[in-house]
Design a protein around this motif. Structure first.
Motif, PDB file in Angstrom:
ATOM      1  N   GLY A 183       0.630  -1.239  -0.046  1.00 41.79           N
ATOM      2  CA  GLY A 183      -0.058   0.014  -0.049  1.00 41.79           C
ATOM      3  C   GLY A 183       0.687   1.582  -0.128  1.00 41.79           C
ATOM      4  O   GLY A 183       0.171   2.419  -0.016  1.00 41.79           O
ATOM      5  N   PHE A 184       2.215   1.199   0.129  1.00 39.46           N
ATOM      6  CA  PHE A 184       3.064   2.426  -0.126  1.00 39.46           C
ATOM      7  C   PHE A 184       3.241   2.761  -1.622  1.00 39.46           C
ATOM      8  O   PHE A 184       3.396   1.898  -2.238  1.00 39.46           O
ATOM      9  N   THR A 185       3.257   4.202  -1.862  1.00 43.80           N
ATOM     10  CA  THR A 185       3.310   4.224  -3.395  1.00 43.80           C
ATOM     11  C   THR A 185       4.558   5.200  -3.529  1.00 43.80           C
ATOM     12  O   THR A 185       5.219   5.392  -4.503  1.00 43.80           O
ATOM     13  N   LEU A 186       4.954   6.236  -2.387  1.00 38.78           N
ATOM     14  CA  LEU A 186       5.994   7.081  -2.808  1.00 38.78           C
ATOM     15  C   LEU A 186       7.225   6.589  -2.666  1.00 38.78           C
ATOM     16  O   LEU A 186       8.387   6.885  -3.333  1.00 38.78           O
ATOM     17  N   ASP A 187       7.463   5.922  -1.398  1.00 34.84           N
ATOM     18  CA  ASP A 187       8.882   5.430  -1.020  1.00 34.84           C
ATOM     19  C   ASP A 187       8.764   4.300  -0.240  1.00 34.84           C
ATOM     20  O   ASP A 187       7.820   3.674   0.339  1.00 34.84           O
ATOM     21  N   TYR A 188      10.021   3.622   0.131  1.00 34.47           N
ATOM     22  CA  TYR A 188       9.880   2.504   0.824  1.00 34.47           C
ATOM     23  C   TYR A 188       9.971   3.018   2.266  1.00 34.47           C
ATOM     24  O   TYR A 188      10.554   4.155   2.602  1.00 34.47           O
ATOM     25  N   PRO A 189       9.354   2.315   3.090  1.00 37.83           N
ATOM     26  CA  PRO A 189       9.181   2.784   4.684  1.00 37.83           C
ATOM     27  C   PRO A 189      10.484   2.397   5.361  1.00 37.83           C
ATOM     28  O   PRO A 189      11.146   1.449   5.094  1.00 37.83           O
ATOM     29  N   ASN A 190      10.747   3.072   6.232  1.00 38.98           N
ATOM     30  CA  ASN A 190      11.641   2.867   7.327  1.00 38.98           C
ATOM     31  C   ASN A 190      11.044   1.997   8.183  1.00 38.98           C
ATOM     32  O   ASN A 190       9.801   2.162   8.584  1.00 38.98           O
ATOM     33  N   ILE A 191      11.535   0.871   8.961  1.00 45.55           N
ATOM     34  CA  ILE A 191      11.141  -0.240   9.639  1.00 45.55           C
ATOM     35  C   ILE A 191      11.508  -0.522  10.873  1.00 45.55           C
ATOM     36  O   ILE A 191      12.755  -0.275  10.910  1.00 45.55           O
ATOM     37  N   GLY A 192      10.603  -0.392  12.090  1.00 42.89           N
ATOM     38  CA  GLY A 192      11.052  -0.918  13.356  1.00 42.89           C
ATOM     39  C   GLY A 192      10.439  -2.017  13.695  1.00 42.89           C
ATOM     40  O   GLY A 192       9.413  -2.496  13.221  1.00 42.89           O
ATOM     41  N   TRP A 193      11.077  -2.870  14.606  1.00 38.27           N
ATOM     42  CA  TRP A 193      10.555  -4.102  15.362  1.00 38.27           C
ATOM     43  C   TRP A 193      10.536  -3.759  16.721  1.00 38.27           C
ATOM     44  O   TRP A 193      11.587  -3.030  17.278  1.00 38.27           O
ATOM     45  N   PHE A 194       9.178  -4.175  17.311  1.00 38.53           N
ATOM     46  CA  PHE A 194       8.946  -3.794  18.839  1.00 38.53           C
ATOM     47  C   PHE A 194       8.376  -5.158  19.365  1.00 38.53           C
ATOM     48  O   PHE A 194       7.853  -5.802  18.521  1.00 38.53           O
ATOM     49  N   ARG A 195       8.489  -5.240  20.640  1.00 41.32           N
ATOM     50  CA  ARG A 195       7.879  -6.166  21.195  1.00 41.32           C
ATOM     51  C   ARG A 195       7.187  -5.884  22.706  1.00 41.32           C
ATOM     52  O   ARG A 195       7.707  -4.850  23.155  1.00 41.32           O
ATOM     53  N   GLN A 196       6.163  -6.429  23.196  1.00 42.97           N
ATOM     54  CA  GLN A 196       5.589  -6.278  24.145  1.00 42.97           C
ATOM     55  C   GLN A 196       5.281  -7.713  25.002  1.00 42.97           C
ATOM     56  O   GLN A 196       4.664  -8.497  24.314  1.00 42.97           O
ATOM     57  N   ALA A 197       5.857  -7.694  26.014  1.00 41.46           N
ATOM     58  CA  ALA A 197       5.886  -8.907  26.723  1.00 41.46           C
ATOM     59  C   ALA A 197       4.619  -8.942  27.651  1.00 41.46           C
ATOM     60  O   ALA A 197       4.322  -7.667  28.097  1.00 41.46           O
ATOM     61  N   PRO A 198       3.912  -9.984  28.135  1.00 47.71           N
ATOM     62  CA  PRO A 198       2.928  -9.782  29.111  1.00 47.71           C
ATOM     63  C   PRO A 198       3.185  -9.077  30.295  1.00 47.71           C
ATOM     64  O   PRO A 198       4.019  -9.163  31.037  1.00 47.71           O
ATOM     65  N   GLY A 199       2.388  -7.848  30.555  1.00 48.82           N
ATOM     66  CA  GLY A 199       2.596  -7.117  31.937  1.00 48.82           C
ATOM     67  C   GLY A 199       3.737  -6.005  31.718  1.00 48.82           C
ATOM     68  O   GLY A 199       3.728  -5.477  32.689  1.00 48.82           O
ATOM     69  N   LYS A 200       4.029  -6.085  30.561  1.00 50.29           N
ATOM     70  CA  LYS A 200       5.327  -4.895  30.570  1.00 50.29           C
ATOM     71  C   LYS A 200       5.087  -3.994  29.200  1.00 50.29           C
ATOM     72  O   LYS A 200       4.071  -4.226  28.440  1.00 50.29           O
ATOM     73  N   GLU A 201       5.691  -3.006  29.325  1.00 50.13           N
ATOM     74  CA  GLU A 201       5.564  -2.029  28.313  1.00 50.13           C
ATOM     75  C   GLU A 201       6.240  -2.329  26.976  1.00 50.13           C
ATOM     76  O   GLU A 201       7.163  -3.151  26.842  1.00 50.13           O
TER      77      GLU A 201
END
Length: 126
Positions: free
Chosen positions: A26-44
């Motif tokens: 769905g992106f048309t103009l440019d490739y996106p910068n990408i990040g990976w995030f994670r969330q463990a149970p009970g944590k931010e």
């Protein structure tokens, strides 16, 4: 509308490996910068890794340095997170997120992202 879909999660034993994929559409103009995030149970939610749109810049959280490797194949609109020597504390829902900018940026903050996938569950247990 940029959409992100994560895949590759699952249950593995400590010391094992997994490769997560994040496919963008769905992106048309440019490739996106990408990040990976994670969330463990009970944590931010925490940042894990990021890669700039060209792939020339990467970064990792201290907790995963030396064990995780991020890469991308723009021809396939996919970013990978190779996770080796997995530990029980890596158990979490892993999300990929994107920011389309004119800059080649590695973004390690949630607030810097504009689009999010629904996540994939990674469970490390014997």
């Amino acid at each position: 509308q940029l959409q992100l879909v994560e895949s590759g999660g699952g249950l593995v034993q400590p010391g094992g490996s997994l490769r997560l994929s994040c496919t963008a559409s769905g992106f048309t103009l440019d490739y996106p910068n990408i990040g990976w995030f994670r969330q463990a149970p009970g944590k931010e939610r925490e940042a894990v890794s990021c890669i700039s749109k060209s792939g020339s810049s990467t970064n990792y959280a201290d907790s995963v340095k030396g064990r995780f490797t991020i890469s991308r194949d723009n021809a396939k609109s996919t970013v990978y997170l190779q996770m080796n020597n997995l530990k029980p504390e890596d158990t979490a829902v892993y999300y990929c997120a994107a920011r389309v900018t004119s800059y080649d940026m590695c973004i390690m903050t949630s607030s810097g992202m504009r689009n999010w996938g629904k996540g994939t569950l990674v469970t490390i247990s014997s």
